[in-house]
Design a protein around this motif. Structure first.
Motif, short mmCIF file in Angstrom:
data_model
loop_
_atom_site.label_atom_id
_atom_site.label_comp_id
_atom_site.label_asym_id
_atom_site.label_seq_id
_atom_site.Cartn_x
_atom_site.Cartn_y
_atom_site.Cartn_z
N MET A 197 -2.02 -0.95 -27.25
CA MET A 197 -1.59 -0.67 -25.83
C MET A 197 -2.71 -0.03 -25.36
SD MET A 197 1.76 1.14 -24.41
CE MET A 197 1.30 2.81 -24.30
N SER A 198 -3.23 -0.28 -24.18
CA SER A 198 -4.33 0.43 -23.55
C SER A 198 -3.67 1.45 -22.45
CB SER A 198 -5.51 -0.52 -23.03
OG SER A 198 -6.36 -0.14 -22.37
N THR A 199 -4.33 2.51 -22.26
CA THR A 199 -4.13 3.35 -21.04
C THR A 199 -4.76 2.81 -19.82
OG1 THR A 199 -3.85 5.23 -22.75
CG2 THR A 199 -4.09 5.76 -20.13
N ASP A 200 -3.93 2.84 -18.81
CA ASP A 200 -4.57 2.63 -17.59
C ASP A 200 -5.49 3.68 -17.22
OD1 ASP A 200 -5.03 2.10 -14.76
OD2 ASP A 200 -3.15 1.36 -14.57
N LEU A 201 -6.69 3.49 -17.28
CA LEU A 201 -7.94 4.35 -16.92
C LEU A 201 -7.74 5.01 -15.30
CD1 LEU A 201 -10.57 3.27 -18.84
CD2 LEU A 201 -9.19 5.07 -19.50
N GLN A 202 -7.44 4.08 -14.52
CA GLN A 202 -7.30 4.53 -12.96
C GLN A 202 -6.24 5.46 -13.06
OE1 GLN A 202 -7.22 1.36 -10.21
NE2 GLN A 202 -9.22 0.63 -10.98
N LEU A 203 -5.10 5.07 -13.65
CA LEU A 203 -3.81 6.05 -13.67
C LEU A 203 -4.20 7.45 -14.03
CD1 LEU A 203 -0.88 6.08 -12.88
CD2 LEU A 203 -0.45 5.09 -15.04
N LEU A 204 -5.09 7.27 -15.33
CA LEU A 204 -5.19 8.44 -15.86
C LEU A 204 -6.27 9.50 -14.86
CD1 LEU A 204 -5.22 10.61 -18.11
CD2 LEU A 204 -7.18 9.15 -19.11
N GLY A 205 -7.27 8.89 -14.30
CA GLY A 205 -8.20 9.52 -13.46
C GLY A 205 -7.42 9.98 -12.27
N ARG A 206 -6.14 9.29 -11.68
CA ARG A 206 -5.27 9.60 -10.57
C ARG A 206 -4.82 10.81 -10.96
NH1 ARG A 206 -3.50 9.15 -5.89
NH2 ARG A 206 -1.27 9.20 -5.47
N ALA A 207 -3.94 10.96 -12.19
CA ALA A 207 -3.07 12.10 -12.66
C ALA A 207 -4.16 13.27 -12.51
CB ALA A 207 -2.62 11.90 -13.86
N LEU A 208 -5.35 13.20 -13.11
CA LEU A 208 -6.29 14.30 -13.33
C LEU A 208 -6.43 14.78 -11.75
CD1 LEU A 208 -8.78 13.37 -15.86
CD2 LEU A 208 -7.21 14.99 -16.13
N LYS A 209 -6.83 14.01 -10.89
CA LYS A 209 -6.98 14.30 -9.62
C LYS A 209 -5.67 14.92 -8.87
CE LYS A 209 -9.73 14.58 -5.78
NZ LYS A 209 -10.72 15.57 -5.64
#
Length: 140
Positions: free
Chosen positions: A1-13
């Motif tokens: 399973m791969s983490t959605d990098l855009q979702l992770l970036g958005r959560a950080l922001k």
């Protein structure tokens, strides 16, 4: 399973944005902003910093930092002194030290509340992971 990098970036922001808004709202009662408080904190850590040094320390452009130091100087929170060569060195005034001291518990309270769902181990892990990410330069 791969983490959605855009979702992770958005959560950080999103976390950053939430902190910024909450701190700004609370610092307004003291007559300052997060950007101004952060500049005071940076100058406390590196007295005599140039506007360029301040820009780097506070994640701003040189132009924005130049405007900021003018505003802080006009408020009597910092003073500008001649440095080596053509460099202008910036230092906190007693009023700037007072504003930094007054704002610090405000910032700490927001961070404490925001990170409350994490215990000390989780916080240390988060910091370690972020340090790991920050250790790798991003190429253009």
């Amino acid at each position: 399973m791969s983490t959605d990098l855009q979702l992770l970036g958005r959560a950080l922001k999103q976390v950053q944005y939430r902190h910024h808004r909450a701190v700004d709202t609370r610092l307004a009662a003291l007559g300052t902003t997060l950007v101004q408080w952060d500049a005071l904190r940076a100058l406390a850590r590196t007295p005599g910093a140039s506007a360029h040094d301040l820009a780097l320390a506070t994640f701003q452009s040189d132009q924005a930092a130049g405007t900021l130091v003018q505003r802080l100087a006009a408020q009597g929170l910092i003073e500008r002194r001649a440095g080596p060569g053509r460099r202008i060195a910036h230092h906190l005034t007693p009023a700037g030290e007072g504003m930094l001291a007054a704002g610090t518990p405000v910032v700490e309270a927001v961070l404490r509340a925001s990170l409350a769902p994490l215990d000390d181990t989780d916080r240390a892990t988060l910091l370690s992971l972020l340090d790991k990410v920050l250790s790798v330069p991003v190429t253009d």
